[in-house]
Motif scaffolding. Sequence first.
Motif, short mmCIF file in Angstrom:
data_model
loop_
_atom_site.label_atom_id
_atom_site.label_comp_id
_atom_site.label_asym_id
_atom_site.label_seq_id
_atom_site.Cartn_x
_atom_site.Cartn_y
_atom_site.Cartn_z
N UNK A 80 -11.71 -6.88 28.67
CA UNK A 80 -10.27 -7.16 28.82
C UNK A 80 -9.49 -5.84 28.81
N UNK A 81 -9.72 -5.03 29.85
CA UNK A 81 -9.22 -3.64 29.89
C UNK A 81 -7.69 -3.60 29.90
N UNK A 82 -7.14 -2.65 29.13
CA UNK A 82 -5.70 -2.38 29.08
C UNK A 82 -5.51 -0.86 29.08
N UNK A 83 -4.26 -0.42 29.35
CA UNK A 83 -3.93 1.01 29.27
C UNK A 83 -2.45 1.16 28.94
N UNK A 84 -2.07 2.38 28.60
CA UNK A 84 -0.67 2.71 28.36
C UNK A 84 -0.10 3.42 29.57
N UNK A 85 1.21 3.33 29.74
CA UNK A 85 1.85 3.95 30.92
C UNK A 85 1.74 5.47 30.89
N UNK A 86 1.60 6.06 29.70
CA UNK A 86 1.51 7.52 29.61
C UNK A 86 0.13 8.03 30.00
N UNK A 87 -0.92 7.23 29.81
CA UNK A 87 -2.31 7.64 30.07
C UNK A 87 -3.03 6.51 30.80
N UNK A 101 4.29 3.96 19.45
CA UNK A 101 3.68 2.99 20.37
C UNK A 101 3.49 1.67 19.63
N UNK A 102 3.74 0.55 20.34
CA UNK A 102 3.47 -0.78 19.80
C UNK A 102 2.50 -1.51 20.72
N UNK A 103 1.97 -2.63 20.22
CA UNK A 103 1.02 -3.40 21.03
C UNK A 103 1.68 -4.01 22.26
N UNK A 104 3.01 -4.14 22.25
CA UNK A 104 3.70 -4.67 23.43
C UNK A 104 3.72 -3.67 24.59
N UNK A 105 3.47 -2.39 24.30
CA UNK A 105 3.44 -1.37 25.36
C UNK A 105 2.14 -1.39 26.16
N UNK A 106 1.14 -2.17 25.74
CA UNK A 106 -0.13 -2.24 26.46
C UNK A 106 0.04 -3.00 27.77
N UNK A 107 -0.46 -2.42 28.85
CA UNK A 107 -0.41 -3.04 30.18
C UNK A 107 -1.81 -3.47 30.59
#
Length: 508
Positions: free
Chosen positions: A99-106, A134-140
């Motif tokens: 269930x891959x996720x990433x942040x907008x910065x990286x 950073x919060x868990x809501x920032x995960x894309x």
Amino acid sequence: MVAEDAIKKSASDSVAWLLAHQCGLCQGLLESCLATPCCQAVACKQCAHNHVKANSKCWTCENGIEKDDLTKNEKITKEYEKVADFLCLCSICKSGCHRAVHLSCCVGAPVCRGCGVKHITSTRSCWACGRQGITSEDLDTDQTLRDAMNHHKDEGKHDKKLVDPLLDRKINHLNDVIKIEDEEKSKNKSESNGGDGGVRNGDSRSDAESEKEEGEHMDTDDDDAGGGGGGDSDDGEQEAAAASDDDVEAVSASPVKKREKSASREKPRKRDRSGSRRRDRSDSRERKREKKKHKHKDDKRDERRKRKHRSRDRSRDRRRSRDRSKDRSRRRDKEEEKEDSKKDVKKENGAVGSFAALQKRIRIEGEIVEKKVKERIEEHIANMVTQQLHVRKSEIEAEVLAKVDLARRNMEEEVKLEIDTMRRLREEEERRQMEEMESAMREKEQALENERKKLAEDRLAILEHQMRIEKEKQKEKKKQEKKVKQEQMKILGKDKSRPKLSFSLTKN
């Protein structure tokens, strides 16, 4: 270098390894690699063939080459799956992303959703660049990587179209990491250079510390006094004195003149700093409130988890206690059955004479012994069978494989026979259909021939009729001509002379 080595090595080595597996034309991952003979430039098979067919030259050194000059690079081709697996790894647990996720910065540093949530709840920072807040809501959701992992799970291999964007963004991310590392190294070098620069940096740091302390004094005085004009001037003098004292403590080697200049320079700026310090103080309060909110959420989450764990433990304890009670009840039942059987034997022994009871007991014991002997024999036979099975496992497997091969051959022969019979039947059917079609064609041709004959006879009859009509017309024409001649003969006479006509102009 394999994927495991790429995980352990630095960003620059990983970039070099990925670039070695990148196509020189489409910039994608090399699946079936071809190399040029002139400069050993690598590219995908399809890209290389298309380029050479269109241009007939190398794509790097531009020397003339042909399609047959390209050679296979087996080493890079074999490492295709390893590179694709490296691109699909989690940046935290170093295994395949779930269930891959990433942040907008990286974007180029994807992680499993569970790993990312754990890291953020514990550190409140990015796992790659270290960005705070950073919060868990920032995960894309990383849909590209999820599609690549799902395809690999279903098909057992990676799809080049899905892996190519992962390679591009991974290289970009590693290049950014290298830039950040170079900037940090340059900063460290500049800070490590001693001398006057170091002294000046120390002075500037002491000035900054003095400004911070002045701001704190001003905030406290403003809160106590309520913000009056005269109070401001007194507070400014006290803050300047405190700043000068702090400067003396921070930098003992700096001269007195510099401290006086810095104090005199900071006096006119104290009012502007008070407003900025108030804003900073309000921002700090808001940050504290946000931290309390996040802490409250985390506490609630931890409580829910603890409740779940407690409920699981309770259910597990209940299951264990239930199993224990069942075991106890089974043991109790067995013991009661044994006691009942003993009581029955004793009753029978008391009711019947001693000799009969003795015979009965001997018979019962013999039956029990026979039963135990049978059980032991069965166990021994089962053990022997298992041992023989282990010994003859390879032989049995060979026999099974031979039987499977024989069955496969028989099935192939049967299938071939069925195919031959079906082909024969199909050929006979086609032959019969061809004969029927030929007979139908012959009948149609016969009918057409008959129709043609009828048409020819009709044409002949029409022609005869027309000829008859023509003859009749000629006869009529001759009759008319003869009649005209007779009339002319009557008019002209026998000698064919025109008779004289007499006429006068007078009226009778």
